[in-house]
Design an enzyme around this catalytic site. Sequence first.
Site, PDB file in Angstrom:
ATOM      1  N   ARG A 273       0.797  -1.219   0.000  1.00  0.00           N
ATOM      2  CA  ARG A 273       0.000   0.000   0.000  1.00  0.00           C
ATOM      3  C   ARG A 273       0.833   1.275   0.000  1.00  0.00           C
ATOM      4  NH1 ARG A 273      -4.617  -0.123   1.915  1.00  0.00           N
ATOM      5  NH2 ARG A 273      -4.099  -1.977   3.110  1.00  0.00           N
ATOM      6  N   CYS A 342     -25.680  -4.349 -10.557  1.00  0.00           N
ATOM      7  CA  CYS A 342     -26.991  -4.739 -10.053  1.00  0.00           C
ATOM      8  C   CYS A 342     -26.808  -5.442  -8.726  1.00  0.00           C
ATOM      9  CB  CYS A 342     -27.704  -5.612 -11.068  1.00  0.00           C
ATOM     10  SG  CYS A 342     -28.104  -4.656 -12.520  1.00  0.00           S
ATOM     11  N   GLU A 343     -26.540  -4.643  -7.720  1.00  0.00           N
ATOM     12  CA  GLU A 343     -26.165  -5.138  -6.404  1.00  0.00           C
ATOM     13  C   GLU A 343     -26.280  -3.919  -5.495  1.00  0.00           C
ATOM     14  OE1 GLU A 343     -24.561  -8.422  -4.356  1.00  0.00           O
ATOM     15  OE2 GLU A 343     -24.221  -8.392  -6.509  1.00  0.00           O
ATOM     16  N   TYR A 378      -4.483  -2.150  -4.138  1.00  0.00           N
ATOM     17  CA  TYR A 378      -5.654  -3.029  -4.031  1.00  0.00           C
ATOM     18  C   TYR A 378      -6.852  -2.437  -4.777  1.00  0.00           C
ATOM     19  CZ  TYR A 378      -2.434  -4.688  -0.536  1.00  0.00           C
ATOM     20  OH  TYR A 378      -1.296  -5.114   0.088  1.00  0.00           O
TER      21      TYR A 378
HETATM   22  C1  LIG Z   1       0.039  -8.027   1.591  1.00  0.00           C
HETATM   23  C2  LIG Z   1       1.396  -8.252   2.076  1.00  0.00           C
HETATM   24  C3  LIG Z   1       2.268  -7.164   2.245  1.00  0.00           C
HETATM   25  C4  LIG Z   1       1.875  -5.741   1.963  1.00  0.00           C
HETATM   26  O1  LIG Z   1       0.923  -5.258   2.834  1.00  0.00           O
HETATM   27  P1  LIG Z   1       0.577  -3.693   2.811  1.00  0.00           P
HETATM   28  O2  LIG Z   1      -0.404  -3.536   3.920  1.00  0.00           O
HETATM   29  O3  LIG Z   1      -0.019  -3.400   1.482  1.00  0.00           O
HETATM   30  O4  LIG Z   1       1.828  -2.960   3.043  1.00  0.00           O
HETATM   31  C5  LIG Z   1       3.552  -7.432   2.648  1.00  0.00           C
HETATM   32  N1  LIG Z   1       3.953  -8.701   2.899  1.00  0.00           N
HETATM   33  C6  LIG Z   1       3.140  -9.758   2.739  1.00  0.00           C
HETATM   34  C7  LIG Z   1       3.645 -11.111   3.001  1.00  0.00           C
HETATM   35  C8  LIG Z   1       1.833  -9.568   2.335  1.00  0.00           C
HETATM   36  O5  LIG Z   1       1.036 -10.628   2.200  1.00  0.00           O
END
Ligand SMILES: *Cc1c(COP(=O)(O)O)cnc(C)c1O
Length: 429
Positions: A273, A342-343, A378
Site C-alpha cells: 500500500r 446490479c447489487e 488493491y
Molecule cells: C500483503 C502483504 C504485504 C503488503 O501489505 P501492505 O499492507 O499493502 O503494506 C507485505 N507482505 C506480505 C507477506 C503480504 O502478504
Amino acid sequence: MVRVAEYSPYRTEIGGVPVAEIAREFGTPTYVYDESKIRERIAELRAFDVIRFAQKACSNLAILRLMHREGVLVDAVSAGEVRRALAAGYSAEGDPPPIVYCADIFDREALGLVVEGGFHVNCGSMDMIDQYGAVAPGREITLRINPGFGHGHSRKTNTGGDHSKHGIWHDQLVEALVQAEDLGLSVTGLHMHIGSGSDFEHLAQVCAAMERAAKTAGRIIRSISAGGGLPIPYRSGEAYVDLAAYFKLWDATRRKLEETFGHKVRLEIEPGRYLVAESGYLIAEIRAVKKQADNLFYLVDAGFNCLARPILYGAFHPMSICPLDGRVNRPLDEVIVGGPLCESGDIFTQSEGGFVEKRLLPAATVGEYLVIECAGAYGFAMASNYNSHLLPAEVLVRDGKAQLIRRRQTFEELIAAETALESKSAALG
Ligand SMILES: *Cc1c(COP(=O)(O)O)cnc(C)c1O
C-alpha cells in the site's frame, strides 16, 4: 514535525495532465498512476537495506519495471506474480534474492516453479517446509512467523493472532527449525507481517517478538523482514506515519541481533500500500444524478468491479469532482456515490458493515468526472468482470505525459476462454 494529509473536493489534473484530457483520450473508468508519487515514497524508505514491493497491491508490468529501475525488490504470492516479476526484468537468483515467494501454501504450480527456477521461498506453514524440503533439499529459506497477536483495520486485514491463517505459529518455531534442518533446508531469515502501522506500542511488541524468535533460531539468521502494513492517510486531517520512528525501532532490533550474532543482519521492509496507494486515481464519469426522497446519488460508470475496498472493508477513499467549467467554488452537497452494478452494495460511500454514508461533494452534473483517490493499492489488482463489465484501462503519468500501460479489456477477451456447448436438441436437429 507531523505531516497531515489534505484532500480537496476538486481535482483538475493528475501529475500535470488534465483529468478531462485523460478521460477523453482513454475513456472511463480508468486508473491513473502518478509516477512521481511512487518515486517519492520509495525515496522515503531508503534507510532500510532492502525495500521489497508487495506487488499484490498493484502488479502492472510498468509499475514493476519502475520498481526494478529504482532498485526495489519484489515479493510474489503466487506463480503468476513470480512470472510477472520475471516479465518486468527481475532475475530469479541473487543476494538478497530479487524475488521472494511468500505465502502460506504452495499450490502445485507454484511449487514446481520455485523449485525449477531457484526462487527464494518464505514459508508461512509447516507444510510448506515439508513440501519444499522433500523436493529441494540444500536450499535456503526464510520463515514467516505469526507472533500470536495481530493488528489491522478490520478482521479481514488482520495478519497476526490466532484468528489469522498467516505464518508459522510462534510456539512452533523450534519445531519448524528442526524440521527444516532434518530436510536439509537452512533457515537464514525471519519475517513478520503484522500490519502494525503507526501504533508504535504495538510495533515495539512486534520487534520484541522478532528479537526473541531470531535469538531462538540463532546465528544462522542473516536477515529480518518487518513485512508490510505501513498505513497511508485516507482522510483529510490524518497524519502520515512517522517513518523515522518506525525505522528506529526496527533498526534497534536489528542492531541487537547483530551484536548477539557477531555478524551483519539485513533489515528488509515489504510495503504494498505505502508505495502505490496515493499514486493511484480511478476516474469515472457521472452517468446519473438521482434524488431518492432525501438522498442525492451520483451514479458513476465504475463500481466494485473496479474498486472493491469499500464493499469489502468499508474502506474510505477521498473523492473529488473534475468540474468541466473549471469552477471550483460550487456549493457542496451530501452525496451517496454508487456504481452501475446490479447489487445494492455497489456503493463507494459506505462504512464497515455496509452502512451507507454521505459525502460532502461539489454539485455536479452528468458527464462530469468523479475521481476516487488513493486508489493505487488493491484497486485495479482486485478488479473483476462482475456483470460482464470490462477491466478498466491503466495509465501512467510520467514527466507530465499520460501513457497507456494496460488497454481496456475488450468484449472478445472477456469471453475468449469460454465454450458455448451446442445444446443436445440442436445437435440432433
Ligand atoms: C500483503 C502483504 C504485504 C503488503 O501489505 P501492505 O499492507 O499493502 O503494506 C507485505 N507482505 C506480505 C507477506 C503480504 O502478504
